[in-house]
Structure formats: C-alpha cells, structure tokens
Design an enzyme around this catalytic site. Structure first.
Site, short mmCIF file in Angstrom:
data_model
loop_
_atom_site.label_atom_id
_atom_site.label_comp_id
_atom_site.label_asym_id
_atom_site.label_seq_id
_atom_site.Cartn_x
_atom_site.Cartn_y
_atom_site.Cartn_z
N ASP A 109 0.78 -1.34 -0.22
CA ASP A 109 -0.35 -0.46 0.05
C ASP A 109 1.23 1.01 0.14
OD1 ASP A 109 -2.40 -0.97 -0.29
OD2 ASP A 109 -2.69 -1.68 1.79
N ASP A 172 -7.07 -4.94 -4.90
CA ASP A 172 -6.40 -3.58 -4.10
C ASP A 172 -5.28 -2.97 -4.97
OD1 ASP A 172 -7.37 -5.55 -3.13
OD2 ASP A 172 -7.10 -4.49 -1.16
#
Ligand code: GLY
Length: 406
Positions: A109, A172
């Site tokens: 991330d 994601d």
C-alpha cells in the site's frame, strides 16, 4: 471536468453543502489530532488516536494514514485555508521517518501511503515531497517478483515459510501501481512502469472473471508463475465479489489505463463498473459484498461506494465523449447523491465524514463505522464534482483555490 450544468440543481446544492460541512469537520480534526493519526476506523462513531502494539498512540503505522494526510492536502486544494496546508505538512516528518526505517512497510500500500507526497509536490513544488514519493516507489518496486510477474501484496518478500502471503496478489494493488508509473515519469527509469504493466496484465488474467466481477486474491507459484488458488480475506467467499475490491478495481484500472493504454484496462474497468452498477440498491450505496442480495438487509459499505464514485468519474473522463461516459457519470452522481443525502455524518468531535462503512465483515472489524478511506474518497468525489479536481496521478495541475464551491 464535470461542470455544474451537467449536475441537477438539487444535486449541486447537496454536493456544495456536503463539501462545506466536510471542510469544517476536517478543520476540527486538524486541531484535535495535530500530527497524530487516528485508527483505520472510528469506534462507536468517533476517531481515536491510533493504537498499534509496540508503537506510541497516534503513530504513523498501518496502511491508511495516507488518507488522513491526503484529506489535508485535498482540503487545502479546495479552499486554500492555511490550517490544512500546515496540518498536512506536519505529517511529512513521520512519513519520511517511516520510509527511511521501513516501519511497517512489508505490504503493497505504498501508493495509498505516499500518494499524498505526490499531492504535496503538485501543490507546493517542494522537492522533498517528490524525493519521498520516489523512495516509496522504490520500496514498492522491491515487492515485484520477476519470475511470477507480480507484486506481492503482503508479507516479507522471500520468506518461503510464509504460506499465507508468499506469491499472493490482490485486486487492491491496482490502486498502488500509479506510484510506479509516476516514478518512471519522474526518473525516466523504465523498471517501475515495467513492473506495473506486468502486474496489471497478470491481475487482468487472474482476478477478473468473465461476468465482470472480481476475485479478491490469487496465490501464484513463485518459481513457475502458475496460478495456485483463488481466495479472499475481506469478501464473503472466494467465489463472491467483495464490493470494495470491485471498487478498487474500477478505479485502479481506469488510472492504469492512463499510463498503460493498450493493455485492455479501460474495457475491463467498464466491465467491472457494469457488474457493480447492476447490483446496487436504489440509493446507489452498495452492500459489502456484491454477491449478496441487498434486499436481504445486508450491511452497506459506504466506503466502497465512495471509491466507486471516484472510479466511475475517472472512467467517464477517459472514455471518448459520448453516451457511455455520460452513463457512468450520471450513475456516479446518483451514487454520490445517495452518500451525501443519507450517509454524511453529523458534525461532532472526532466524527468521521461518512457513516456506515465496513473494514472487514468476516473479521468483524470496523463494521458500520466511518473509516479513513471512505472519508477520503467521499471528499475526493465532492472535489471532483464541485471543483473539477483531477487526480495527481493524471499529472494535471491543482485547481486554483476559489474554484471550489466551499
Ligand atoms: N487493502 C485495502 C483494503 O482493505 O481495502
């Protein structure tokens, strides 16, 4: 850019009021939290200083702190109030220390965490923000596994004993690839963008289903690159369609298309969007997993809808002018109307912007609470429709203060 005449007058007023309320609430957050970060989600409706084992309260750890800082930069772009610039700037030191010490960065991330540094560079032109985002891109690039052609989502790279996370990809990650493309554009080193393109191709092949739904995750053999098994962490099941993952996919593919045209990302984004839009409740705010029937009273996930609104607007902006783009734009506005009219939180100390989000239903985590990404993408959606805000991943200039309706 979406102009006001394309938005019905009632929607325009609703969106302007929602943005003004959000900016006021964020100003309260800036004063209340300062350099500290709240938890990923509110608890009983209120954000509290982040608690993570082994770290002081409010530390910059986890995957969501960039959304908090990102709201500061976005708010500053929208209204030019100095309090927002100072607030967001004050987080720079903890992001810099984090990447220097690799604190809690064994995950993909990096785009979510260091996108705000790209925003800060766009807004201020200050070199240290650019340098920080490039360091983060380097950390992300180190997660690329050449034999498998993918970026591993979680866990230490090379830890073969870790059966849970080795060689695992998730939908994601599409949202974090723009950091790599941005790094190539900044440095002219192709390796970042090359890794992103390879990961995109494998994600399209392994995570997208023919009906336009998506799997959350796939394990890949580290040596042969063969797909081993499909699974989920936050979805209802390995064959279901986790709503937030689907929203990440729509938005991530649209962003990737900007940098990697010719890989089928735009068409895939449309297919994913169509799947999501066909399963929405009347108010446009989706249930936490799209395989579940919302008529059964399934918990909504406002955060997935906020992400999807931004994704649909980005998708509409990239399609050639015409009915298809207009369709996605109108559906996005309807969804945003549902959020602003029915899910915007009343103001109050520590309260989030958007009620009824879900972090992870299967883990009973952050269910029916505000969360940092839901708030961020709600504000981004409002910025897009009220001020013609364009993503920092698009390379566009920041809007001039005063164009915002706040
Ligand atoms: N990894 C991002 C999410 O949980 O949505």
């Amino acid at each position: 850019m979406i102009t006001i005449p394309q938005i019905r007058a009632t929607q325009a007023e609703l969106f302007r009021d929602a943005q003004a309320a959000a900016l006021d609430q964020l100003e309260r957050h800036a004063l209340r939290f300062g350099t500290g970060f709240p938890d990923d989600t509110a608890t009983d409706g209120v954000y509290r200083l982040r608690q993570a084992p082994g770290f002081p309260r409010g530390a910059n750890v986890g995957w969501t702190t960039g959304f908090w800082t990102g709201m500061g930069w976005l708010a500053y772009e929208l209204c030019g109030r100095g309090v927002f610039r100072q607030w967001a700037q004050s987080h720079h030191a903890s992001f810099a220390a984090r990447v220097a010490q690799r604190t809690d960065l064994d995950h993909h991330d990096l785009g979510f965490l260091y996108g705000p540094s790209v925003a800060a560079f766009r807004v201020t032109g200050e070199e240290h923000h650019r340098a920080l985002a490039l360091e983060a891109a380097q950390v992300l690039a180190e997660r690329f596994l050449p034999a498998a052609g993918v970026i591993q989502a979680w866990g230490r790279i090379g830890d073969r004993a870790d059966q849970r996370d080795q060689g695992r990809i998730i939908i994601d990650t599409l949202m974090n690839l723009p950091l790599l493309h941005w790094a190539t554009a900044q440095t002219h080193e192709p390796r970042y963008g090359d890794a992103a393109r390879m990961h995109l191709a494998r994600s399209l092949a392994l995570l997208l289903r023919p009906d336009g739904s998506s799997a959350h995750s796939c394990h890949i053999d580290l040596d042969s690159g063969a797909a081993l098994r499909i699974s989920t962490v936050q979805g209802h099941g390995s064959d279901s369609c986790w709503a937030r993952g689907q929203a990440w996919g729509v938005y991530g593919l649209a962003l990737n298309h900007r940098h990697a045209p010719g890989q089928g990302a735009l068409e895939a984004a449309c297919r994913m969007a169509d799947h999501l839009l066909a399963r929405l409740p009347d108010d446009g705010v989706c249930q936490w997993d799209l395989a579940l029937d919302w008529r059964g009273g399934e918990q909504r996930d406002s955060s997935a809808s906020a992400i999807a609104v931004c994704g649909l607007l980005e998708l509409a902006a990239q399609l050639p002018p015409g009915a298809r783009g207009q369709h996605y734009r109108e559906r996005a506005l309807h969804m945003l109307q549902g959020l602003a009219a029915g899910y915007a939180a009343p103001p109050g100390p520590g309260r989030g912007l958007l009620l009824h989000g879900v972090y992870s239903w299967p883990e009973a985590r952050g269910v029916d609470e505000a969360n940092l990404w839901g708030d961020y993408y709600f504000l981004e959606a409002l910025a897009r429709v009220n001020a013609g805000w364009r993503s920092y991943w698009s390379g566009g200039a920041a809007p001039q203060h005063g164009h915002a309706a706040a």
